[in-house]
Every structure is written in C-alpha cells, then in structure tokens.
Write a protein that holds these residues in place. Sequence first.
Motif, short mmCIF file in Angstrom:
data_model
loop_
_atom_site.label_atom_id
_atom_site.label_comp_id
_atom_site.label_asym_id
_atom_site.label_seq_id
_atom_site.Cartn_x
_atom_site.Cartn_y
_atom_site.Cartn_z
N ILE A 101 0.82 -1.21 0.00
CA ILE A 101 0.00 0.00 0.00
C ILE A 101 0.86 1.26 0.00
CG2 ILE A 101 -1.64 1.34 1.37
CD1 ILE A 101 -2.95 -1.31 2.18
N GLU A 102 1.90 1.30 0.83
CA GLU A 102 2.75 2.48 0.88
C GLU A 102 3.49 2.71 -0.44
OE1 GLU A 102 5.27 2.71 4.28
OE2 GLU A 102 3.58 3.11 5.63
N GLU A 103 4.00 1.67 -1.05
CA GLU A 103 4.68 1.83 -2.34
C GLU A 103 3.70 2.25 -3.43
OE1 GLU A 103 7.25 -1.24 -3.66
OE2 GLU A 103 8.54 -1.19 -1.86
N ALA A 104 2.47 1.74 -3.37
CA ALA A 104 1.45 2.11 -4.35
C ALA A 104 1.05 3.57 -4.20
CB ALA A 104 0.24 1.20 -4.21
N VAL A 116 -8.23 -1.19 -3.01
CA VAL A 116 -7.17 -2.19 -3.17
C VAL A 116 -7.85 -3.53 -3.44
CG1 VAL A 116 -5.20 -3.33 -2.11
CG2 VAL A 116 -5.71 -0.96 -1.53
N THR A 117 -7.52 -4.15 -4.55
CA THR A 117 -8.09 -5.46 -4.84
C THR A 117 -7.00 -6.52 -4.80
OG1 THR A 117 -7.75 -5.54 -7.26
CG2 THR A 117 -9.68 -4.31 -6.45
N ASP A 224 -10.49 13.01 -3.01
CA ASP A 224 -11.59 12.88 -3.97
C ASP A 224 -11.29 11.92 -5.10
OD1 ASP A 224 -12.27 16.39 -3.58
OD2 ASP A 224 -13.20 14.68 -2.57
N ASN A 225 -10.04 11.61 -5.29
CA ASN A 225 -9.67 10.66 -6.35
C ASN A 225 -9.97 9.24 -5.91
OD1 ASN A 225 -8.49 11.91 -8.76
ND2 ASN A 225 -7.10 12.84 -7.28
N LYS A 226 -10.61 8.51 -6.78
CA LYS A 226 -10.92 7.11 -6.51
C LYS A 226 -10.16 6.24 -7.51
CE LYS A 226 -13.88 8.67 -3.54
NZ LYS A 226 -13.65 8.58 -2.07
N GLY A 227 -10.60 5.04 -7.64
CA GLY A 227 -9.97 4.12 -8.58
C GLY A 227 -9.51 2.87 -7.89
N GLY A 228 -8.98 1.95 -8.64
CA GLY A 228 -8.56 0.66 -8.10
C GLY A 228 -7.08 0.42 -8.27
N PHE A 229 -6.55 -0.43 -7.41
CA PHE A 229 -5.15 -0.86 -7.49
C PHE A 229 -5.08 -2.34 -7.20
CE2 PHE A 229 -1.15 -1.91 -5.35
CZ PHE A 229 -0.24 -1.56 -6.34
N PHE A 230 -4.49 -3.09 -8.12
CA PHE A 230 -4.33 -4.54 -7.94
C PHE A 230 -3.06 -4.81 -7.16
CE2 PHE A 230 -2.95 -8.66 -10.12
CZ PHE A 230 -3.64 -9.46 -9.20
N ALA A 231 -3.20 -5.34 -5.96
CA ALA A 231 -2.05 -5.56 -5.08
C ALA A 231 -1.05 -6.53 -5.67
CB ALA A 231 -2.52 -6.06 -3.71
N ASN A 236 4.24 -8.75 -7.34
CA ASN A 236 4.65 -7.44 -6.84
C ASN A 236 5.83 -7.61 -5.90
OD1 ASN A 236 4.93 -4.89 -5.69
ND2 ASN A 236 2.72 -4.55 -5.51
N LEU A 237 7.01 -7.08 -6.27
CA LEU A 237 8.22 -7.28 -5.46
C LEU A 237 8.23 -6.47 -4.17
CD1 LEU A 237 11.02 -7.60 -8.17
CD2 LEU A 237 9.93 -9.41 -6.82
N ALA A 238 7.20 -5.67 -3.95
CA ALA A 238 7.04 -5.06 -2.63
C ALA A 238 6.90 -6.15 -1.58
CB ALA A 238 5.81 -4.15 -2.62
N ASN A 239 6.35 -7.27 -1.97
CA ASN A 239 6.22 -8.45 -1.10
C ASN A 239 7.61 -8.90 -0.63
OD1 ASN A 239 5.72 -10.99 0.04
ND2 ASN A 239 4.36 -11.65 -1.62
#
Length: 451
Positions: A101-104, A116-117, A224-231, A236-239
Amino acid sequence: MAAAKTADVLTATAAAVLSSAVLSYLLLFGHGFELPWHRARGNSRRHKSRGKRNGLVDAVGNTPLIRINSLSDATGCEILGKAEFLNPGGSVKDRVAVKIIEEALDSGGLMPGGVVTEGSAGSTAISLATIAPAYGCKCHVVIPDDVAIEKSQILEALGATVERVRPVSITHKDHYVNVARRRALEATNRAAIPREADKSKGIDLLQMNGHTPKQTEGHPCSADNKGGFFADQFENLANFRAHYEWTGPEIWEQTQGKLHAFVAAAGTGGTIAGISQFLKVKNPNIKCFLIDPPGSGLFNKVTRGVMYTKEEAEGRRLKNPFDTITEGIGINRLTKNFMMAELDGAYRGTDREAVEMSRFLLKKDGLFLGSSSAMNCVGAVRLARSLGPGHTIVTILCDSGMRHLSKFSSQNSYTYIGIHLVVRRFATEALIVLILLRIMMEQEIMHEASS
C-alpha cells in the motif's frame, strides 16, 4: 447375454474396490553489502521503538522470536519461531500489506480513497482489509470458494467486499487472481473525478496514518480521487522487499546473527525470498530451505531444477493437483517473488505431518497454529535432524489456528486426510479396472453384432 454378464463383473469389481478402500481406511486410522534496490527506504519500519507506537500500522512487525521448547528439546537444536500471528491483522502478511500500500501510494498507482483489490486464499486478504482503512482506502477481495469459511466471515466483518469464485487454473480468466485484476481495472474506469481535474484545482496532498505519499508527475493524491489498485502479491516485489528490509533484519537482530539455518514454506514466495536473501547477504553460510506441501511443484524446482517430475508430465498430471488441507502455501508456477529466493535445498511435507504437528504443539507448547505454520515446524524438525544437534534454526509462525477452525483445526481434518489417502491409493487401480471392463464390454458388443 454376455454384455449383461460383463456388467455383473463390473458391479462386483467396483464393490470389491470400495470394500478394499473402506478396510484400508479402518486399518490406517483405527490406531491411534546491499544492492541499490535492497536499501531501506526512508519510511522503513525496521527500527521501531519498543515503547509507544503510532497507530495500527506502526504496530505491525517487531514480533517476538520464541523458542519452541518441545521441538528444541526433542531435536537438540534451538528451534525458534517468528511469532507473526501476533501482528494486528493476525499474520505475516500484515508486513506485505503495509509495504504494498505504501509503495502504491508513493508511485501514484493507488489514491487515498481508492480500492485495493487482491486475489488471495485468505491471510493477505485479511491483512489488506485490516491495513487499507488506516490509509483511507477500501478493499475488494476475491477468494476461492473452498477456503475455510471463517476467512470470508472475517473479511466481511472487516468491511471488505468479498467475492468467492470456484477454483480454476491460473491460466483461466476466472481464476481468483485474474478476477481481482479485472476488478481493479473496473474500479479505475469507474473513477468519478479524473486525476488531472484535482491537479488543476491544486488540492493538497493528504497525510495518511503518518505516511505522506510522494507526489508523482501527473498523479496528485487527494481524497476525492478514486480508482482501483491490484495488489498482485504474487508478482509485486514489494512483497519480497517487505521481508528483505523488515522481517529478515529483525530475525538477524533478535538472534544477534547467531543462527545456522532458516526454513519456510512458500505461497507467493515473498517471505522465504526476502528473508533467505537478507540472511545470505549477512552470512553466506546460513542454510535456507523450503518445506513444500502436497501438490506443489516448488520442491521439484529446488531439488531437480524443473517444476515437474517425469511422473507429472503433460497428460499424466491431475487436473487439480492441489488436493491438500494446507492453505496459502504451495504453487505450480514460478513467481517473481519466489525467483528472488536463495535456497540450499527443500523438503516435502505431508498433510498428516502438518495436522499432527499442530496438535502436538498445542498440547506441548500451547501454540495454536494454522496449517502453514504447522508445515513450517515440520520443516524445522526435518532440518534439525539433517543438521544434527547444536544448531539454531528459525522458521515463521505465519498465523494462528483461529482462521482454520472449520478445515484444518477441526477433528474432521483427520477424516479428510484419511479419505484423501484412500481415494488416492485406489483411484488409479479402480480406473484401470473400469477401463479394462469397458473395453471388454465393447468387444463383446462388437462380437455379437458381427455374429
């Protein structure tokens, strides 16, 4: 007449196979230097104070490293478990959720207020659902419908949108990971206010839970900005980075660098990759091993260099090889995260070993662990026997048994394993018999027709 006689033989043979299976079941169970991308970021949580912490997110990590007394005494090794079940979200995946989440947010891939999906068998989903609200985000989770029911109940209680789908191959468009990827795209397409509109209004950046996202060109961050992010926990090398920058250093500090080996199972591969690579950088002599559950091809990859054995070649493999009671570990493909692992070998564990280990640790140590934690402990014992007494071995206690009650921790788990073993033992023989009988019937019918 001959066809009818053959049908009688078929019925009798099927009955014999069934009787043999039941008898076998009763007999079986009637008795009781760091590279640039490795350097810790400015917001690294590696050196947290042991005193007061700032909110939920700051409570993640710095978990205790406990001696598992029963296993240590039995093997003559110091077997230590990293108690990740004590994270606020209840598992090792809390670290991954924070890092992703922080990197995103920093990259602008995720906006505060966005969704977050993730496609997850449980623990990562629960961690994302726990952590996302602390950053002002929502969570949409897609899970297989055969995971323990309490996992979806926990997710719903946490306010996540839960979508259960049937288990299919990762190549299928409706695999839970692929569905989650689509849901992120759909959420982005439904975003009500374009990001550039907020940029022109000069809306200030938000500080979420003490973390101020870095402003990226063309990607201002506002509520106010929405939208989606696929974890995308698998790729994802953030893992990986969560464990290289965070979990691995904790283990090194807690053992004062005095450990000989590390062992763990792999699902996404982030935990074993991050920790093994960090430990190898600190001391190349530390041995790192994989423990792999039934149905997974990672054991073959580590030990033989290929994902499949000769017996598992195309045309011989089961359509769904993941017939195992463990959840969240084991996989039949190489992820970007797992490819970062530095391993010296691997062990194969069984469902029965995992269940018996969980019961043993509860009785002897008061540790109520989930299936992946139990399998990790099986690996620790295997490794201890291989190395011999006097060594210090570390593993991961990923989560507790609380989210495995209906499947792994119930008394029915032995019944599940028993039926699985019996069916697996006799399925091939029964199939061969039935095929031969069918051939015989077809030959009889063709003979009568020609007569």
